[in-house]
Scaffold this active site. Structure first.
Site, PDB file in Angstrom:
ATOM      1  N   GLU A 133     -17.577  -6.391 -10.577  1.00 42.76           N
ATOM      2  CA  GLU A 133     -18.691  -7.263 -10.418  1.00 42.76           C
ATOM      3  C   GLU A 133     -18.706  -8.006 -11.676  1.00 42.76           C
ATOM      4  O   GLU A 133     -18.988  -9.333 -11.657  1.00 42.76           O
ATOM      5  CB  GLU A 133     -19.924  -6.466 -10.187  1.00 42.76           C
ATOM      6  CG  GLU A 133     -21.134  -7.150  -9.900  1.00 42.76           C
ATOM      7  CD  GLU A 133     -22.438  -6.405  -9.549  1.00 42.76           C
ATOM      8  OE1 GLU A 133     -22.213  -5.243  -9.173  1.00 42.76           O
ATOM      9  OE2 GLU A 133     -23.458  -6.657 -10.046  1.00 42.76           O
ATOM     10  N   ARG A 142     -32.050   0.562 -11.371  1.00 41.82           N
ATOM     11  CA  ARG A 142     -31.958   1.170 -10.119  1.00 41.82           C
ATOM     12  C   ARG A 142     -32.048   2.753 -10.242  1.00 41.82           C
ATOM     13  O   ARG A 142     -32.257   3.335  -9.048  1.00 41.82           O
ATOM     14  CB  ARG A 142     -30.480   0.740  -9.351  1.00 41.82           C
ATOM     15  CG  ARG A 142     -30.547   0.664  -8.024  1.00 41.82           C
ATOM     16  CD  ARG A 142     -29.488   0.032  -7.222  1.00 41.82           C
ATOM     17  NE  ARG A 142     -29.462  -1.185  -6.788  1.00 41.82           N
ATOM     18  CZ  ARG A 142     -30.073  -1.577  -5.521  1.00 41.82           C
ATOM     19  NH1 ARG A 142     -30.618  -0.740  -4.652  1.00 41.82           N
ATOM     20  NH2 ARG A 142     -30.209  -2.781  -5.172  1.00 41.82           N
ATOM     21  N   ARG A 165     -20.403   1.476  -7.140  1.00 43.92           N
ATOM     22  CA  ARG A 165     -21.124   1.857  -5.917  1.00 43.92           C
ATOM     23  C   ARG A 165     -22.409   2.950  -5.937  1.00 43.92           C
ATOM     24  O   ARG A 165     -22.192   4.049  -6.476  1.00 43.92           O
ATOM     25  CB  ARG A 165     -19.951   2.484  -4.912  1.00 43.92           C
ATOM     26  CG  ARG A 165     -20.405   2.612  -3.377  1.00 43.92           C
ATOM     27  CD  ARG A 165     -18.969   2.894  -2.723  1.00 43.92           C
ATOM     28  NE  ARG A 165     -19.069   2.526  -1.236  1.00 43.92           N
ATOM     29  CZ  ARG A 165     -18.125   2.776  -0.566  1.00 43.92           C
ATOM     30  NH1 ARG A 165     -16.855   3.532  -0.908  1.00 43.92           N
ATOM     31  NH2 ARG A 165     -18.118   2.462   0.774  1.00 43.92           N
ATOM     32  N   GLU A 209     -22.926   0.760   0.060  1.00 46.25           N
ATOM     33  CA  GLU A 209     -23.019   1.748  -1.000  1.00 46.25           C
ATOM     34  C   GLU A 209     -23.728   2.926  -0.520  1.00 46.25           C
ATOM     35  O   GLU A 209     -23.510   4.153  -0.707  1.00 46.25           O
ATOM     36  CB  GLU A 209     -23.842   1.235  -2.204  1.00 46.25           C
ATOM     37  CG  GLU A 209     -23.177   0.079  -3.026  1.00 46.25           C
ATOM     38  CD  GLU A 209     -24.224  -0.645  -4.007  1.00 46.25           C
ATOM     39  OE1 GLU A 209     -25.054  -1.487  -3.173  1.00 46.25           O
ATOM     40  OE2 GLU A 209     -24.122  -0.302  -5.090  1.00 46.25           O
TER      41      GLU A 209
HETATM   42  N1  MTE Z   1     -15.338  -0.787   0.470  1.00 43.15           N
HETATM   43  C1  MTE Z   1     -13.986  -0.899  -0.005  1.00 43.15           C
HETATM   44  N2  MTE Z   1     -13.115  -0.783   0.840  1.00 43.15           N
HETATM   45  N3  MTE Z   1     -13.647  -1.475  -1.092  1.00 43.15           N
HETATM   46  C2  MTE Z   1     -14.580  -1.649  -2.132  1.00 43.15           C
HETATM   47  O1  MTE Z   1     -14.427  -2.123  -3.218  1.00 43.15           O
HETATM   48  N4  MTE Z   1     -17.113  -1.575  -2.690  1.00 43.15           N
HETATM   49  C3  MTE Z   1     -18.460  -1.122  -2.252  1.00 43.15           C
HETATM   50  C4  MTE Z   1     -18.619  -1.072  -1.044  1.00 43.15           C
HETATM   51  N5  MTE Z   1     -17.788  -0.664  -0.055  1.00 43.15           N
HETATM   52  C5  MTE Z   1     -15.863  -1.514  -1.669  1.00 43.15           C
HETATM   53  C6  MTE Z   1     -16.502  -1.032  -0.429  1.00 43.15           C
HETATM   54  C7  MTE Z   1     -19.526  -1.460  -2.938  1.00 43.15           C
HETATM   55  S1  MTE Z   1     -19.840  -0.963  -4.603  1.00 43.15           S
HETATM   56  C8  MTE Z   1     -20.412  -2.431  -2.658  1.00 43.15           C
HETATM   57  S2  MTE Z   1     -21.646  -3.081  -3.565  1.00 43.15           S
HETATM   58  C9  MTE Z   1     -20.258  -3.029  -1.346  1.00 43.15           C
HETATM   59  O2  MTE Z   1     -19.069  -2.313  -0.573  1.00 43.15           O
HETATM   60  C10 MTE Z   1     -19.992  -4.404  -1.146  1.00 43.15           C
HETATM   61  O3  MTE Z   1     -19.881  -5.076  -0.052  1.00 43.15           O
HETATM   62  P1  MTE Z   1     -21.058  -5.319   0.882  1.00 43.15           P
HETATM   63  O4  MTE Z   1     -21.831  -5.946   0.119  1.00 43.15           O
HETATM   64  O5  MTE Z   1     -20.352  -6.329   1.898  1.00 43.15           O
HETATM   65  O6  MTE Z   1     -21.207  -4.166   1.328  1.00 43.15           O
HETATM   66  N1  LUZ Z   2     -25.930  -5.406  -8.904  1.00 42.92           N
HETATM   67  C1  LUZ Z   2     -26.732  -6.178  -9.448  1.00 42.92           C
HETATM   68  C2  LUZ Z   2     -25.766  -4.335  -8.076  1.00 42.92           C
HETATM   69  O1  LUZ Z   2     -26.462  -6.888 -10.133  1.00 42.92           O
HETATM   70  N2  LUZ Z   2     -28.065  -5.683  -9.053  1.00 42.92           N
HETATM   71  C3  LUZ Z   2     -28.329  -4.800  -8.171  1.00 42.92           C
HETATM   72  O2  LUZ Z   2     -29.598  -4.307  -7.961  1.00 42.92           O
HETATM   73  C4  LUZ Z   2     -27.096  -4.100  -7.622  1.00 42.92           C
HETATM   74  N3  LUZ Z   2     -27.519  -2.955  -6.739  1.00 42.92           N
HETATM   75  C5  LUZ Z   2     -26.378  -2.265  -6.310  1.00 42.92           C
HETATM   76  C6  LUZ Z   2     -25.172  -2.618  -6.672  1.00 42.92           C
HETATM   77  N4  LUZ Z   2     -24.902  -3.810  -7.566  1.00 42.92           N
HETATM   78 MO1  MOS Z   3     -21.304  -2.606  -5.695  1.00 37.88          MO
HETATM   79  S1  MOS Z   3     -21.816  -1.192  -7.092  1.00 37.88           S
HETATM   80  O1  MOS Z   3     -22.717  -3.259  -5.785  1.00 37.88           O
HETATM   81  O2  MOS Z   3     -20.234  -3.482  -6.548  1.00 37.88           O
END
Ligand code: MTE
Ligand code: LUZ
Ligand code: MOS
Length: 763
Positions: free
Chosen positions: A237, A315, A347, A717
């Site tokens: 991120e 969070r 996550r 998540e």
């Molecule tokens: N699933 C896979 N296969 N790979 C990933 O890196 N990241 C997770 C989740 N599922 C991830 C995953 C995280 S930390 C988040 S925030 C969400 O996917 C981000 O994607 P979304 O906002 O489309 O759910």
């Molecule tokens: N990232 C962020 C996050 O910048 N703000 C959030 O609230 C958050 N929540 C979940 C995962 N990533």
């Molecule tokens: Mo997920 S921790 O918001 O990349």
């Protein structure tokens, strides 16, 4: 259709699946190399804290094939990559604050040469005191950011009225992301000081902005492109930025393409992880097991720079009471600075840590009251009209319906009866059961980040190209967005192609994170599609001598008053071009309703919440301390899922990742801040054997919410937190074998810990 058939059918619609299986999917490391490509490698600090007295690059620079070695003095703009707080250098200046912190950047003609050169760099660093423990950092006043307190009611006086009060502490371990594709970037410089950055990042705009700052060039000169990434899980991120900026710095000076792909060892040693936390709790209940008062203090181990820690900390507070209604709450969180790599998003983003603490407190109270924990959990679930400690009033509470559906659908009473019977029949094998409810808020807690844009082109042949700020990281966002566009335009998925995520096509994007990627980008996409549809309906109305309200487009056919007409999508597009109607649109979305006041620590930060309940059964071998997850049966609230296979994949994957965090994944540092479990040989991620023998996922049938894309709720998540159930199920099994054990809420619960607990305090 049975669930299995449905998944099979859906899997074919997940465009990436075939490439992943065949090995043809492209990642940064697979990009064809341009002529003159050089390879970058950072020289990281050998110690965790110290003052750099001398850096001798002579021998390394003289090695044949070394192009150049850069230091902080070569940075034309700001030597600053901090996202929330400007406290992180790209290349260290006088001080190093964690082991592996980049001090110099070697660029060579071959990665092996860069590695050889790295061994020739001599750094003389005067050691300074190393702090790795957040409580020790707290004592010393070492903070990355101000502390925060969330308050509801008056916890202090409420404890006086409680019949049961328990107090204790919880130690929560971190977690390595283990994305399959390590951090990496390929930078290709172009004309007029421009640069194309192919980065394995969740945050293309963050990479763009930071490189512009470091190189002192405007953002429009930097194009970041992301095809897909091989997993991010939060680790990319913000933290893809360091490597992208380093390679960009080299490309800037050399005017040559520069590639930098970390190997697993460097990635594990140099990048941040999920935050370890050290916490204190105090929980009070009345004689009816109602939760009355809760106090918690969280000492977050932030590492050496703020990175995303202040947001993660927030969070933790938002999810400190998980799915429970507690009228009197005081929670304080400290963002502590230590000499570890800056910890970052993972996550759940601090939410899981907050939930572990309240669950531990409830588990403790249950032992004190001599009742199973699920009785206390069940009695205190959120209902509509309750207020979260952050002021948002609960209006979408599915906590109870998820719980009750889990209990009835999976027959909890029968599970408990058969586990009891099993335990009576087996002297050295004990099963334990735990329930884990989850309530997770959807939206970036920083309101400003909840915006997105999308670009849609309908081409002359009727095919459609879409582009958004969403990064595909395996979570299936592309498959969902294709479906959203196809549904909005009334055409089949096969007519829609989604292009790479590119800052020149879609600007000022938020990172793909907070589970909100499909909601935000999908809503922007709908906006763009609707603009085009409105033009097309006007056109069709003209062609059919009717009015636009009578027109709809479905199955790539124009309908007039719900009657299919002899006017196809393709023909309509041909007419539109002939009449010079724009077939492109840019969509925008900003989540309505949400706001938060950090002065008051009150507001309405989340568009909605996602709920669920998991029942976990573990079996412990009481001679060896080993264990097996026998079953996880869960009810999850997806709203009206738009992609069943993707959602099930996210739920199962999140669950197993959570189980790994709670059971076998142990980050062990020595006092010098060296990561001892710094390879996949010593850091134990879940394998086939760690996966529960049986995972039952039951999707709760609900109406969804208008804030979710096509009423399909965010799923990325929340399921990770079902894994927390495995931790308490293990304690429950141990307590059957050894009721006198002294329960210490430390995670992860490795087999060693289980073995110690089985024989602790036992005659
Ligand atoms: N699933 C896979 N296969 N790979 C990933 O890196 N990241 C997770 C989740 N599922 C991830 C995953 C995280 S930390 C988040 S925030 C969400 O996917 C981000 O994607 P979304 O906002 O489309 O759910
Ligand atoms: N990232 C962020 C996050 O910048 N703000 C959030 O609230 C958050 N929540 C979940 C995962 N990533
Ligand atoms: Mo997920 S921790 O918001 O990349």
């Amino acid at each position: 259709m049975s669930n299995d058939l449905l998944s099979l059918h859906d899997a074919t619609a997940f465009a990436d699946a075939t490439g992943h299986v065949a090995g043809t999917s492209m990642y940064v490391d697979d990009l064809p190399l341009a002529e003159g490509t050089c390879y970058a490698l950072a020289f990281g600090s050998p110690i965790a804290h110290g003052t750099i007295r001398n850096l001798d690059l002579t021998e390394a620079s003289a090695l044949e094939g070394v192009v150049r070695i850069f230091t902080c003095r070569d940075i034309p703009g700001q030597n600053q990559i901090g996202g929330i707080v400007p406290d992180e250098t790209l290349l260290a200046e006088d001080i190093v604050e964690y082991r592996g912190q980049p001090i110099a950047l070697i660029v060579a003609m071959h990665p092996d040469i860069a590695h050889a050169a790295r061994n020739l760099i001599r750094a003389e660093i005067d050691p300074l005191e190393i702090v790795t423990d957040p409580r020790q950092a707290f004592e010393k006043g070492m903070f990355l950011h101000g502390s925060r307190t969330f308050r509801l009611g008056d916890s202090r006086s409420a404890f006086d009225a409680c019949d049961i009060v328990v107090e204790g502490s919880v130690e929560i371990g971190g977690q390595e992301h283990v994305y399959i594709e390590p951090q990496g970037v390929y930078v290709i410089p172009g004309e007029h000081d421009t640069m194309r950055i192919c980065s394995s990042t969740q945050g293309p705009t963050h990479v763009q902005k930071t490189i512009a700052r470091v190189l002192n060039v405007p953002m429009h000169k930097i194009e970041v492109d992301v095809g897909r990434i091989g997993g991010g899980f939060g680790g990319k991120e913000d933290q893809a930025t360091m490597w992208a900026a380093l390679a960009a710095l080299a490309a800037y000076h050399l005017s040559q393409p520069v590639r930098y792909i970390l190997d697993r060892k460097d990635d594990m040693m140099m990048t941040g992880k999920r935050h370890p936390y050290s916490c204190d709790y105090k929980l009070g209940l009345d004689k009816d097991l109602r939760l009355i008062a809760y106090e918690a203090t969280y000492f977050q181990n932030g590492g050496a720079a703020a990175d995303l820690s202040p947001a993660v900390l927030e969070r933790t507070l938002f999810h400190g009471t998980n799915s429970y209604d507690i009228p009197h709450v005081t929670m304080t969180a400290h963002c502590c600075k230590t000499h570890l790599p800056p910890n970052t998003a993972f996550r759940g983003f601090g939410g899981p840590q907050g939930m572990v603490v309240i669950e531990a407190a409830i588990h403790h109270a249950a032992r004190e009251a001599g009742v199973p924990a699920y009785l206390i959990q069940e009695k205190n679930l959120l209902t509509d009209g309750c207020t979260f400690p952050y002021g948002q009033v609960v209006a979408d509470a599915l906590a109870r319906s998820c719980w009750e559906t889990a209990v009835s659908h999976f027959d909890l009473q029968e599970i408990l009866r058969s586990v009891h019977e099993f335990n009576n029949a087996h002297p050295y094998l004990k099963k334990g059961v735990a329930l884990m409810p989850v309530c997770f808020g959807i939206s970036f807690t920083n309101t400003q980040m909840n915006q997105a844009r999308a670009l849609v082109h309908v081409y002359g042949d009727g095919s459609v190209g879409i582009s958004t700020g969403a990064v595909e990281m395996g979570q299936g966002v592309n498959a969902k967005l294709v479906r959203v566009a196809a549904a909005s335009l009334g055409i089949p998925d096969s007519l829609v192609h989604i292009t790479s995520t590119n800052t020149s096509r879609v600007a000022n994007t938020s990172p793909s994170a907070a589970s909100a990627t499909t909601d935000l980008n999908g809503k922007a996409l709908v906006d763009a599609c609707e603009q085009i549809m409105s033009r097309l309906r006007d056109l069709a109305a003209t062609l059919l001598n009717s009015s636009p309200e009578q027109i709809s487009i479905r199955d790539a056919t124009v309908y007039l008053n719900d009657e299919p007409q002899d006017l196809s999508w393709h023909a309509l597009i041909t007419h539109a071009l002939a009449r010079r109607i724009s077939l492109s649109a840019k969509g925008h979305y900003a989540t309505p309703v949400i706001h938060f006041d950090k002065q008051q620590e009150k507001g309405h930060p989340f568009a909605y919440h996602v709920y669920g309940t998991a029942i976990t059964i573990v079996e412990v071998d009481c001679l060896r301390g080993t264990y097996k997850l026998r079953q996880v049966s869960l009810v999850h609230d997806c709203g009206e899922s738009i992609h069943h296979a993707v959602d099930i994949g996210q739920i199962e994957g999140g669950l197993v990742q959570g189980i790994g965090w709670m059971t076998t994944e142990e980050l062990r540092y020595d006092r010098q801040g060296h990561l001892l479990s710094g390879s996949l040989a010593t850091y134990k991620v879940p394998n086939f054997d760690s996966v529960p023998d049986r995972i039952d996922v039951h999707l709760l049938a609900t109406d969804g919410t208008p804030f979710a894309i096509m009423k399909s709720k965010a799923v990325g998540e929340p399921p990770l937190m079902y894994g927390i159930g495995s931790y308490f199920a293990l304690w429950n099994a141990i307590l059957v074998y050894n009721p006198g054990t002294q329960v210490q809420y430390h995670t992860p619960m490795t087999p060693e810990c289980v073995l110690m607990a089985l024989y602790d305090n036992r005659e």
